[in-house]
Design a protein around this motif. Structure first.
Motif, mmCIF file in Angstrom:
data_model
loop_
_atom_site.group_PDB
_atom_site.id
_atom_site.type_symbol
_atom_site.label_atom_id
_atom_site.label_comp_id
_atom_site.label_asym_id
_atom_site.label_seq_id
_atom_site.Cartn_x
_atom_site.Cartn_y
_atom_site.Cartn_z
ATOM 1 N N TYR B 94 0.832 -1.209 0.000
ATOM 2 C CA TYR B 94 0.000 0.000 0.000
ATOM 3 C C TYR B 94 0.857 1.245 0.000
ATOM 4 O O TYR B 94 0.545 2.236 -0.646
ATOM 5 C CB TYR B 94 -0.924 -0.018 1.207
ATOM 6 C CG TYR B 94 -1.797 1.207 1.281
ATOM 7 C CD1 TYR B 94 -1.498 2.239 2.180
ATOM 8 C CD2 TYR B 94 -2.901 1.337 0.457
ATOM 9 C CE1 TYR B 94 -2.301 3.357 2.249
ATOM 10 C CE2 TYR B 94 -3.706 2.462 0.527
ATOM 11 C CZ TYR B 94 -3.398 3.470 1.430
ATOM 12 O OH TYR B 94 -4.189 4.584 1.467
ATOM 13 N N ARG B 95 1.985 1.144 0.735
ATOM 14 C CA ARG B 95 2.868 2.295 0.767
ATOM 15 C C ARG B 95 3.422 2.594 -0.607
ATOM 16 O O ARG B 95 3.645 3.740 -0.964
ATOM 17 C CB ARG B 95 4.030 2.010 1.725
ATOM 18 C CG ARG B 95 3.828 2.613 3.074
ATOM 19 C CD ARG B 95 5.141 2.686 3.806
ATOM 20 N NE ARG B 95 5.026 1.973 5.071
ATOM 21 C CZ ARG B 95 5.982 1.217 5.579
ATOM 22 N NH1 ARG B 95 7.118 1.046 4.949
ATOM 23 N NH2 ARG B 95 5.801 0.636 6.745
ATOM 24 N N ASN B 96 3.666 1.538 -1.416
ATOM 25 C CA ASN B 96 4.259 1.760 -2.752
ATOM 26 C C ASN B 96 3.233 2.172 -3.774
ATOM 27 O O ASN B 96 3.452 3.075 -4.564
ATOM 28 C CB ASN B 96 4.944 0.485 -3.232
ATOM 29 C CG ASN B 96 6.296 0.303 -2.567
ATOM 30 O OD1 ASN B 96 6.879 1.282 -2.109
ATOM 31 N ND2 ASN B 96 6.763 -0.925 -2.522
ATOM 32 N N VAL B 97 2.112 1.488 -3.814
ATOM 33 C CA VAL B 97 1.169 1.676 -4.919
ATOM 34 C C VAL B 97 -0.036 2.508 -4.509
ATOM 35 O O VAL B 97 -0.823 2.930 -5.339
ATOM 36 C CB VAL B 97 0.705 0.289 -5.441
ATOM 37 C CG1 VAL B 97 -0.017 0.409 -6.758
ATOM 38 C CG2 VAL B 97 1.889 -0.625 -5.592
ATOM 39 N N HIS B 98 -0.238 2.700 -3.209
ATOM 40 C CA HIS B 98 -1.340 3.501 -2.687
ATOM 41 C C HIS B 98 -2.701 2.946 -3.043
ATOM 42 O O HIS B 98 -3.669 3.693 -3.155
ATOM 43 C CB HIS B 98 -1.235 4.964 -3.142
ATOM 44 C CG HIS B 98 -0.155 5.681 -2.407
ATOM 45 N ND1 HIS B 98 -0.292 6.107 -1.105
ATOM 46 C CD2 HIS B 98 1.108 5.979 -2.781
ATOM 47 C CE1 HIS B 98 0.841 6.667 -0.718
ATOM 48 N NE2 HIS B 98 1.715 6.608 -1.713
ATOM 49 N N THR B 99 -2.766 1.662 -3.272
ATOM 50 C CA THR B 99 -4.065 1.023 -3.463
ATOM 51 C C THR B 99 -3.954 -0.434 -3.037
ATOM 52 O O THR B 99 -2.858 -1.002 -3.018
ATOM 53 C CB THR B 99 -4.518 1.096 -4.930
ATOM 54 O OG1 THR B 99 -5.755 0.391 -5.054
ATOM 55 C CG2 THR B 99 -3.503 0.444 -5.831
#
Lengths: 628, 110, 174
Positions: B94-99
């Protein structure tokens, strides 16, 4: 002299040898060498033909069997030669006239390159070989082999100057029309085999085998054979190839389209006369078509301006006469006319070749005139040919043509009338040609006038020989009414039963006198008309109709050629492009589509993977518990 | 109680979990469904242990029937460990792709 | 139809219904809550089967710890009904169909079995803490100890994975 039969196999083999030597060695042989070889082999065949003829005249005929050609269940076809009166006569014509034309060609074709020169002689020898097979064959199959061979050589020789598309088109036209006729011939052969089980002349052409055939059979077989003859001998409706065939070199026209190939049809029918005599319907058909062709071609010749085209239409017309004779049951007259026609038509073709040679390639008679001054030998021999074809008494054509007319008179008076009128047209257009070309003032260019000269000896000597033959050739057929013995009819009687003349001597004399008088009248009319010839504008109406060959070619174009082209383009667009290409491309598109769907398998979407896992599990369960 | 009833119930819960995995796109919900599946299996195991408790073998060895329940215990242990690590991974993604949409987490492509 | 059966049916209904609601609801928080309800139902089943220890452990560990962890993460990411992505209907249908088919087949399979075994409910010492403890520390002491190692590694793993990277810009390639 029975041993001549041992040499008979040489007759066709020598020209075949010439073909191979000239054909394979065409790049290395010199012009004189190839000309010599080409002519020498035909001379050799001619000498042996003479020997054979003498032997046959003494009564020794026979069938020489070489080997079994075909042996299929029940059908046995041998490779055999039948040496009898009819075939030996034709042998003499083919090899004799052929030899003269070969000698003529060595001078006429002199301007060709070495390898083309040799190619020409190779084709010519191949033609002679095929024609010899045709007449010497002991059964219909060998005849057919020769038949096809001469068709092929005709194609090769017409399209000899192959760079010109018009010439090659003419060659294709000749071949295709021949082929149409050949189909009829083949069907006749198949029919014959199915009914009699054999193709040998000795087994088929006798009364016993005739008894096996019903009237329907005989009519069908003979009609189909006649179809084959129409293709080969240029009768209606398959005659339009012959005028176009003038695209070939003039000696070729002389040999193939005057003296030999076109007479193959006559030979076929004369050989099978026993079949045709029993087929009354076919005979009527042959008579009508022969007469119609003679009339049509003569009328077209009245208005042509190319020297070779006039001679070509004249050939078609004379062939029509021969078929008229065959149709009226007068087989001997037809063969007689073949003989005399070979002499004077070949003479005239070679003469025209001499004229064309002197005029530097010009063929339009409107640009000629007054050539008599410059080319005495050609002019005189040509005149002899014209007199012969017109049927002036004393020349060979008189006897053969009168015999045909007499036979026609006995058959039907109207037919006689039309035939007589056609003979008058023949005299008229022939002398029109002679007068315009050789008399009067020269109408060509100055360069051409300076170029005019008599042809070399290699060309004039054959002319002289043929001219002599055109005069004396008729004497073998002097009818009884004039005190002769009709040698030819007696000679051919084993093959062709002598027909009984139904006309009294008086009637015959009257007919002869009538025709001679009318012909002289026609010649005088031509002389008056064309004495001071100036190139005239083409006038409308009948003239234009005749000049345009009765628009026959145009009819064929509209009725046959265009629909075929339409159909073929239809096939191209619908079958080829849409259906076949569509399905082949469709397979490619299918694979493309399928792979695009399959790509989903590796999309990287986890959801898809899980789905597949579940499905796999499902499958395994099903297989494990329900199937086993 | 018939064992078939427990089997059926367990199966129903299990397939609901599978459907949930297939239908939902949110990674966390999918994880939840996995937990549901594990629990369905736990239930079945306990039911089987009680089934075996009634069989003659159980009279012989004292702890025959409780083996399955020990197993359930360990399943829970493993589930706990797995959840902690799994959630750590999801948080990191989630931190990388925000989804958390699994359609975007397609690093397994090609 | 005795009381055990009725209780069984009620609990089953609650379990299945909550499970369905869990996968249907849009809000992830709601899903977690429904799952907790499922756990309660299952614990109820355990009690029915007299597996006391497991019932309690289920509630404490699963519903109490694991689900709370889930809730932490959900709230950390601020997920609610709006942020839920729109699902591809074709995939949904495929999923439901295949799942349904699987259920059907499995149920058919179970019906084929000629098992008429009964389950001991309400009574039995198989689930008592004392018996479980004895079995756990005598027979299964090794797996018990190893599971502690498992926990250790899981903890370390979680911490390592969850650590913030120094370089945030570059994408991790795995």
């Amino acid at each position: 002299m029975n041993n001549t039969f041992n040499l008979v196999w040489l007759i066709p083999t020598l020209p075949l040898l010439g073909f191979l030597i000239n054909g394979l060695g065409r790049k290395s042989l010199s012009k004189s060498a190839s000309g010599l070889i080409g002519s020498a082999v035909v001379l050799g065949s001619f000498i042996i033909s003479i020997m054979t003829f003498i032997q046959v005249k003494q009564g020794h005929t026979g069938v020489i069997h070489f080997f079994d050609f075909l042996r299929v269940s029940g059908l046995k076809v041998a490779f055999s030669f039948q040496i009898d009166q009819l075939s030996s006569l034709f042998l003499l014509i083919i090899t004799g006239v052929g030899f003269l034309i070969h000698v003529y060609s060595t001078a006429y074709m002199h301007d060709e390159e070495g390898k083309d020169f040799a190619k020409y002689f190779a084709y010519l020898n191949l033609f002679v070989f095929s024609m010899l097979l045709l007449v010497m064959g002991g059964n219909f199959l060998i005849l057919f082999v020769g038949w096809e061979g001469v068709g092929l050589c005709s194609y090769l020789l017409i399209g000899y100057w192959y760079e010109n598309n018009n010439y090659t088109d003419a060659a294709k036209k000749a071949f295709v029309m021949n082929r149409i006729g050949d189909l009829g011939f083949l069907l006749a052969l198949f029919w014959l085999i199915s009914k009699t089980g054999s193709m040998e002349y000795s087994q088929v052409l006798n009364a016993a085998s005739l008894a096996k055939l019903t009237t329907f059979d005989i009519t069908g077989i003979t009609l189909l054979m006649f179809v084959g003859a129409t293709g080969k001998s240029a009768q209606i409706p398959l005659f339009t190839w012959l005028p176009d065939a003038m695209a070939g070199p003039t000696p070729v026209s002389a040999l193939i389209h005057a003296a030999t190939m076109v007479t193959a049809g006559i030979y076929l029918i004369a050989r099978s006369n026993i079949l045709f005599s029993s087929a009354l319907i076919t005979q009527q058909v042959i008579t009508i078509i022969g007469l119609a062709t003679a009339f049509l071609a003569a009328s077209i010749a009245l208005k042509q301006n190319d020297i070779k085209k006039i001679l070509a239409y004249s050939t078609v017309s004379q062939l029509g006469f021969m078929f008229l004779a065959l149709g009226t049951g007068n087989y001997v007259a037809a063969v007689f006319h073949v003989l005399t026609h070979a002499f004077f038509k070949a003479l005239m073709f070679l003469g025209s070749g001499s004229v064309i040679h002197a005029m530097g390639g010009e063929q339009d008679i409107r640009n000629m005139g007054g050539l008599h001054k410059h080319m005495k030998v050609t002019s005189i021999t040509f005149l002899i040919g014209c007199l012969a074809i017109s049927g002036i008494p004393g020349f060979s054509g008189f006897f053969s043509k009168d015999e045909i007319l007499a036979g026609a008179f006995g058959y039907n008076t109207i037919i006689y009338g039309v035939a007589l009128f056609t003979a008058l047209m023949t005299a008229f257009y022939m002398f029109r040609l002679y007068i315009i070309t050789f008399t009067g003032k020269f109408r060509g260019t100055h360069d051409q006038e300076h170029h005019l000269h008599e042809s070399p000896a290699a060309m004039t000597i054959p002319l002289i020989i043929l001219a002599i033959l055109s005069i004396i050739g008729g004497y073998i057929g002097i009818p009884e009414v004039l005190g002769g013995h009709h040698e030819l009819a007696h000679y051919l009687s084993p093959i062709i039963p002598t027909a009984h003349h139904s006309l009294s001597h008086q009637t015959e004399l009257m007919l002869m006198g009538l025709s001679t008088a009318l012909v002289l009248g026609a010649i005088t009319f031509a002389w008056i008309r064309f004495r001071n010839f100036k190139a005239e504008q083409s006038n409308g109406g009948l003239s234009s109709f005749l000049e345009n060959k009765w628009y026959v070619d145009e009819c064929y174009e509209w009725i046959i050629v265009r629909p075929i082209k339409k159909a073929s383009s239809l096939f191209q667009h619908i079958l080829e492009n849409r259906i076949i290409d569509g399905s082949v491309n469709g397979v490619g598109k299918l694979v493309n589509y399928g792979s695009r769907q399959l790509r989903w398998l590796q999309s990287g979407q986890v959801g898809a993977y899980v789905l597949l896992m579940v499905l796999g599990m499902l499958l395994l369960f099903v297989i494990q518990f329900f199937v086993s | 109680m018939d064992i078939k009833a427990y089997i059926t119930l367990s199966l129903v819960l299990f397939t609901i979990g599978i459907i949930g995995v297939l239908v939902r796109r949110n990674a966390i919900i999918i994880f939840l469904c996995v937990e549901l599946m594990l629990n369905a299996v736990n239930l079945l195991l306990v039911a089987f242990s009680k089934m075996h408790a009634l069989s003659p073998v159980a009279k012989a060895s004292a702890n025959f029937a409780s083996d399955a329940q020990i197993f359930v215990f360990f399943i829970m242990v493993v589930a706990a460990a797995e959840v902690s690590v799994g959630l750590a991974i999801i948080v990191m993604m989630y931190r990388n792709v925000h989804t958390v949409d699994i359609n975007f987490l397609n690093r397994l492509k090609n | 139809m005795n009381i055990s059966t009725i209780v069984f049916l009620l609990l089953s209904l609650m379990a299945v219904g909550s499970a369905l609601m869990m996968i249907i609801s849009k809000n992830p928080v709601h899903s977690v809550l429904w799952l907790i309800l499922v756990f309660f139902a299952i614990s109820g089943h355990y009690i029915l089967l007299n597996a006391q220890f497991l019932a309690v452990v289920n509630i404490i560990v699963y519903a109490g710890a694991i689900m709370v962890l889930f809730l932490f993460v959900v709230m950390l990411m601020n997920l609610n009904a709006d942020t839920e992505p729109i699902k591809n209907y074709r995939m949904q249908l495929a999923g439901i169909c295949s799942g349904g088919t699987l259920l059907l087949i499995l149920v058919l399979l179970t019906n084929r079995m000629d098992v008429e075994q009964l389950v001991q409910t309400n009574v039995g010492d198989a689930g008592l803490i004392k018996n479980l403890g004895m079995s756990l520390f005598k027979q299964y002491v090794l797996p018990f100890e190893i599971s502690s190692v498992l926990f250790l590694s899981a903890m370390i793993g979680a911490v390592v994975i969850g650590k913030k990277e120094e370089t945030i810009d570059q994408n991790t390639n795995s």
